[in-house]
Design an enzyme around this catalytic site. Structure first.
Site, mmCIF file in Angstrom:
data_model
loop_
_atom_site.group_PDB
_atom_site.id
_atom_site.type_symbol
_atom_site.label_atom_id
_atom_site.label_comp_id
_atom_site.label_asym_id
_atom_site.label_seq_id
_atom_site.Cartn_x
_atom_site.Cartn_y
_atom_site.Cartn_z
ATOM 1 N N HIS A 56 0.913 -1.341 0.121
ATOM 2 C CA HIS A 56 0.015 -0.087 0.058
ATOM 3 C C HIS A 56 0.963 1.050 0.107
ATOM 4 O O HIS A 56 2.201 1.285 0.216
ATOM 5 C CB HIS A 56 -0.819 -0.119 1.102
ATOM 6 C CG HIS A 56 -2.077 -1.205 1.089
ATOM 7 N ND1 HIS A 56 -3.064 -0.991 2.133
ATOM 8 C CD2 HIS A 56 -2.341 -2.052 0.144
ATOM 9 C CE1 HIS A 56 -3.973 -2.076 1.821
ATOM 10 N NE2 HIS A 56 -3.389 -2.755 0.578
ATOM 11 N N GLU A 58 1.443 3.699 2.203
ATOM 12 C CA GLU A 58 2.362 4.156 3.336
ATOM 13 C C GLU A 58 3.481 3.365 3.573
ATOM 14 O O GLU A 58 4.296 3.826 3.584
ATOM 15 C CB GLU A 58 1.244 3.971 4.222
ATOM 16 C CG GLU A 58 -0.255 4.731 4.454
ATOM 17 C CD GLU A 58 -1.300 4.029 3.765
ATOM 18 O OE1 GLU A 58 -0.948 3.401 2.568
ATOM 19 O OE2 GLU A 58 -2.464 4.108 4.132
ATOM 20 N N CYS A 84 -5.227 1.698 6.370
ATOM 21 C CA CYS A 84 -6.122 0.483 6.662
ATOM 22 C C CYS A 84 -5.851 -0.054 7.878
ATOM 23 O O CYS A 84 -4.539 0.094 8.350
ATOM 24 C CB CYS A 84 -6.276 -0.591 5.516
ATOM 25 S SG CYS A 84 -4.372 -1.317 5.312
ATOM 26 N N CYS A 93 -1.610 -0.873 7.535
ATOM 27 C CA CYS A 93 -0.700 0.181 7.070
ATOM 28 C C CYS A 93 -0.746 0.933 8.502
ATOM 29 O O CYS A 93 0.532 1.438 8.828
ATOM 30 C CB CYS A 93 -1.247 1.091 6.061
ATOM 31 S SG CYS A 93 -1.039 0.418 4.663
ATOM 32 N N ALA A 172 -16.825 11.744 -28.844
ATOM 33 C CA ALA A 172 -15.947 12.639 -29.472
ATOM 34 C C ALA A 172 -17.036 13.344 -30.740
ATOM 35 O O ALA A 172 -17.911 12.311 -31.299
ATOM 36 C CB ALA A 172 -14.860 12.198 -29.915
ATOM 37 N N ARG A 201 -8.567 4.924 -21.315
ATOM 38 C CA ARG A 201 -8.512 3.622 -21.337
ATOM 39 C C ARG A 201 -7.500 2.817 -20.431
ATOM 40 O O ARG A 201 -8.006 1.735 -19.961
ATOM 41 C CB ARG A 201 -7.957 3.084 -22.878
ATOM 42 C CG ARG A 201 -8.912 3.607 -23.824
ATOM 43 C CD ARG A 201 -8.386 3.094 -25.180
ATOM 44 N NE ARG A 201 -9.250 3.542 -26.512
ATOM 45 C CZ ARG A 201 -8.935 3.457 -27.523
ATOM 46 N NH1 ARG A 201 -7.731 3.066 -27.999
ATOM 47 N NH2 ARG A 201 -9.702 3.735 -28.688
ATOM 48 N N THR A 213 -20.181 0.068 -33.731
ATOM 49 C CA THR A 213 -18.611 0.407 -33.738
ATOM 50 C C THR A 213 -17.696 -0.745 -34.198
ATOM 51 O O THR A 213 -16.645 -0.365 -35.076
ATOM 52 C CB THR A 213 -18.150 0.893 -32.237
ATOM 53 O OG1 THR A 213 -18.982 2.134 -32.181
ATOM 54 C CG2 THR A 213 -16.664 1.354 -32.367
ATOM 55 N N ASP A 217 -15.395 0.052 -37.398
ATOM 56 C CA ASP A 217 -13.934 0.330 -37.473
ATOM 57 C C ASP A 217 -13.064 -0.666 -37.236
ATOM 58 O O ASP A 217 -11.763 -0.370 -36.956
ATOM 59 C CB ASP A 217 -13.851 1.585 -36.225
ATOM 60 C CG ASP A 217 -14.813 2.792 -36.444
ATOM 61 O OD1 ASP A 217 -15.147 2.821 -37.740
ATOM 62 O OD2 ASP A 217 -15.111 3.534 -35.442
ATOM 63 N N ARG A 224 -2.185 3.473 -26.827
ATOM 64 C CA ARG A 224 -1.075 3.769 -27.656
ATOM 65 C C ARG A 224 -0.421 5.062 -27.397
ATOM 66 O O ARG A 224 0.691 5.500 -27.645
ATOM 67 C CB ARG A 224 -1.153 3.771 -29.158
ATOM 68 C CG ARG A 224 -1.701 2.378 -29.407
ATOM 69 C CD ARG A 224 -2.072 2.037 -30.831
ATOM 70 N NE ARG A 224 -3.099 3.036 -31.396
ATOM 71 C CZ ARG A 224 -4.477 2.776 -31.276
ATOM 72 N NH1 ARG A 224 -5.020 1.804 -30.810
ATOM 73 N NH2 ARG A 224 -5.351 3.708 -31.784
HETATM 74 N N1 LIG Z 1 -17.024 9.754 -32.029
HETATM 75 C C1 LIG Z 1 -17.207 8.874 -31.246
HETATM 76 O O1 LIG Z 1 -16.888 9.040 -29.984
HETATM 77 C C2 LIG Z 1 -17.324 7.615 -31.558
HETATM 78 C C3 LIG Z 1 -16.892 6.526 -30.785
HETATM 79 C C4 LIG Z 1 -17.325 4.944 -30.990
HETATM 80 C C5 LIG Z 1 -17.813 4.885 -32.523
HETATM 81 N N2 LIG Z 1 -18.081 5.944 -33.215
HETATM 82 C C6 LIG Z 1 -18.742 5.743 -34.476
HETATM 83 O O2 LIG Z 1 -20.116 5.445 -34.315
HETATM 84 C C7 LIG Z 1 -20.429 4.884 -35.509
HETATM 85 C C8 LIG Z 1 -21.186 3.484 -35.167
HETATM 86 O O3 LIG Z 1 -22.214 3.855 -34.420
HETATM 87 P P1 LIG Z 1 -23.335 2.748 -33.834
HETATM 88 O O4 LIG Z 1 -24.455 3.581 -33.333
HETATM 89 O O5 LIG Z 1 -23.747 1.873 -35.317
HETATM 90 O O6 LIG Z 1 -22.565 1.859 -33.151
HETATM 91 P P2 LIG Z 1 -22.621 1.440 -31.593
HETATM 92 O O7 LIG Z 1 -23.652 2.345 -30.817
HETATM 93 O O8 LIG Z 1 -21.277 1.489 -31.136
HETATM 94 O O9 LIG Z 1 -23.395 0.034 -31.798
HETATM 95 C C9 LIG Z 1 -24.742 -0.014 -32.044
HETATM 96 C C10 LIG Z 1 -25.162 -1.585 -31.696
HETATM 97 O O10 LIG Z 1 -25.214 -1.782 -30.506
HETATM 98 C C11 LIG Z 1 -26.231 -2.861 -30.143
HETATM 99 N N3 LIG Z 1 -26.680 -2.451 -28.804
HETATM 100 C C12 LIG Z 1 -26.601 -3.448 -27.611
HETATM 101 N N4 LIG Z 1 -27.355 -2.919 -26.704
HETATM 102 C C13 LIG Z 1 -27.864 -1.769 -27.157
HETATM 103 C C14 LIG Z 1 -28.739 -0.866 -26.461
HETATM 104 N N5 LIG Z 1 -29.244 -0.974 -24.965
HETATM 105 N N6 LIG Z 1 -29.000 0.191 -27.092
HETATM 106 C C15 LIG Z 1 -28.555 0.451 -28.446
HETATM 107 N N7 LIG Z 1 -27.750 -0.691 -29.205
HETATM 108 C C16 LIG Z 1 -27.271 -1.594 -28.166
HETATM 109 C C17 LIG Z 1 -27.067 -2.659 -31.105
HETATM 110 O O11 LIG Z 1 -26.935 -3.883 -31.828
HETATM 111 P P3 LIG Z 1 -27.716 -5.317 -31.340
HETATM 112 O O12 LIG Z 1 -29.070 -4.651 -31.483
HETATM 113 O O13 LIG Z 1 -27.618 -6.275 -32.368
HETATM 114 O O14 LIG Z 1 -27.639 -5.560 -30.207
HETATM 115 C C18 LIG Z 1 -26.765 -1.616 -32.089
HETATM 116 O O15 LIG Z 1 -27.082 -1.722 -33.461
HETATM 117 C C19 LIG Z 1 -19.295 4.321 -36.297
HETATM 118 O O16 LIG Z 1 -19.070 5.312 -37.331
HETATM 119 C C20 LIG Z 1 -18.007 4.771 -35.281
HETATM 120 O O17 LIG Z 1 -16.955 5.320 -35.994
HETATM 121 C C21 LIG Z 1 -17.947 7.230 -32.891
#
Ligand SMILES: NC(=O)c1ccc[n+]([C@@H]2O[C@H](COP(=O)([O-])OP(=O)(O)OC[C@H]3O[C@@H](n4cnc5c(N)ncnc54)[C@H](OP(=O)(O)O)[C@@H]3O)[C@@H](O)[C@H]2O)c1
Length: 324
Positions: A56, A58, A84, A93, A172, A201, A213, A217, A224
């Site tokens: 810990h 301390e 603790c 500690c 973002a 992260r 997502t 992607d 990183r």
């Molecule tokens: N700018 C940012 O911060 C950021 C971050 C990450 C991704 N992105 C972008 O976001 C885009 C993808 O968006 P997206 O909306 O398709 O992806 P998402 O929100 O990551 O995934 C959506 C999928 O999650 C599943 N899901 C499971 N539980 C859910 C719930 N309770 N509510 C809603 N969905 C649920 C659904 O599929 P099921 O129905 O099959 O479960 C839904 O189709 C990409 O272009 C990526 O580059 C941007």
């Protein structure tokens, strides 16, 4: 030996900063930092708890002071969390402070939130003849420093109280207010923002994303842009994918957000990052089961810094009660 709170504030800040380096490596333990002060109130050394099972903060500090040959110069120890008094993976500690040091005073940030142990370390140190101060309860505390202490302890306290990890949702937004990057790109934020995202992260025991997502992607979700912890517990990648569209074995597939949080909490994960697309992010906000959001807005003018907005979800408990 009077209390100089200006120096105590500096020491508490240094202890918090030191502890912050290890957020994400200490789970399920809290990240804790400690500073040693001489009779003038000057900082001799700072140390932190580095990993669950290791010393810990301390004890790390006592070892460091011993190596430096300065243990006997340490009059005050400032710690971010109450020392603790119980035997866990390491001995208490409070015992180390009593038996191995001549320290006269211990100032700790907050009382341990676990009702079984909270206050016991304090009492043990008082019994051992130390002057003991809880910084949070001291009228001389600095509110900004206290805020950083409270924020440092927040994930652990939240996990102890609810059994759930502290959830940070990172979003973002580009200049147009969209989360979707232009075709062929995976991001649009600045390097500084990527550093923030990668620290988030590093601090998380798991990352939760949506199938959308992953399909768009194929993200690695690796750390990183900053060095990762050397011996951190492995970070779990969870994809919420009710339709089973993600074949990638590096993800653990989940169907329900709250069920996954409960499972991760049981595993001892104290903090998670939601890094998802529009649909899942909106669903998490609508559910209200999150603790902090970090919104990164792309700068309107190229070269200007992105805007970072951090919000705390004050309605967490109310939202959770609705789900239970
Ligand atoms: N700018 C940012 O911060 C950021 C971050 C990450 C991704 N992105 C972008 O976001 C885009 C993808 O968006 P997206 O909306 O398709 O992806 P998402 O929100 O990551 O995934 C959506 C999928 O999650 C599943 N899901 C499971 N539980 C859910 C719930 N309770 N509510 C809603 N969905 C649920 C659904 O599929 P099921 O129905 O099959 O479960 C839904 O189709 C990409 O272009 C990526 O580059 C941007």
């Amino acid at each position: 030996m009077s209390l100089n709170f200006t120096k105590i504030n500096l020491a508490m800040n240094a202890a918090v900063e030191c502890a912050r380096q290890y957020v994400g490596a200490t789970s399920p333990n809290p990240a804790v930092g400690a500073a040693a002060l001489d009779h003038e109130g000057e900082i001799i050394a700072v140390a932190a708890h580095k990993h669950a099972g290791k010393l810990h903060a301390e004890r790390e500090l006592i070892e460091l002071l011993t190596e430096m040959g300065r243990l006997s110069d340490c009059v005050t120890m400032v710690v971010t969390l109450e020392p603790c008094s119980h035997h866990g993976k390491t001995p208490p500690c409070a015992d180390a402070l009593e038996e191995q040091t001549q320290i006269k005073r211990v100032i700790y940030g907050q009382k341990d939130c676990n009702p079984l142990v909270g206050g016991k370390g304090h009492a043990k140190l008082v019994e051992a003849g130390k002057e003991v101060v809880c910084y949070e309860e001291s009228p001389a505390r600095d509110l900004e420093v206290l805020e950083s202490v409270v924020r440092l302890n927040a994930p652990f306290f939240h996990w102890v109280r609810t059994g759930l990890p502290f959830v940070i949702v990172k979003v973002a937004l580009n200049r147009e207010g969209s989360m979707i990057p232009a075709a062929g790109q995976k991001t649009f934020t600045s390097n500084d923002s990527l550093v923030i995202a990668h620290i988030l992260r590093r601090e998380s025991g798991a990352i939760i994303t949506g199938s959308g997502t992953v399909l768009a992607d194929q993200p690695e979700f690796t750390v990183r842009h900053v060095p990762d912890h050397e011996d951190a517990p492995s970070r779990e990648l969870v994809v919420l994918d009710r339709r089973g569209r993600v074949p990638d074995p590096k993800y653990r597939v989940g169907h329900d957000y709250l069920t996954e949080l409960k499972r991760l909490g049981k595993q001892g994960v104290t903090q998670v990052l939601v890094e998802a697309g529009v649909s899942l992010t909106q669903a998490v906000f609508a559910l209200g089961i999150w603790n902090e959001s970090v919104i990164i807005r792309q700068a309107i003018i190229n070269g200007e810094p992105d805007q970072i907005e951090i919000k705390t979800n004050v309605c967490f408990q109310e939202s959770l009660n609705k789900q239970l």
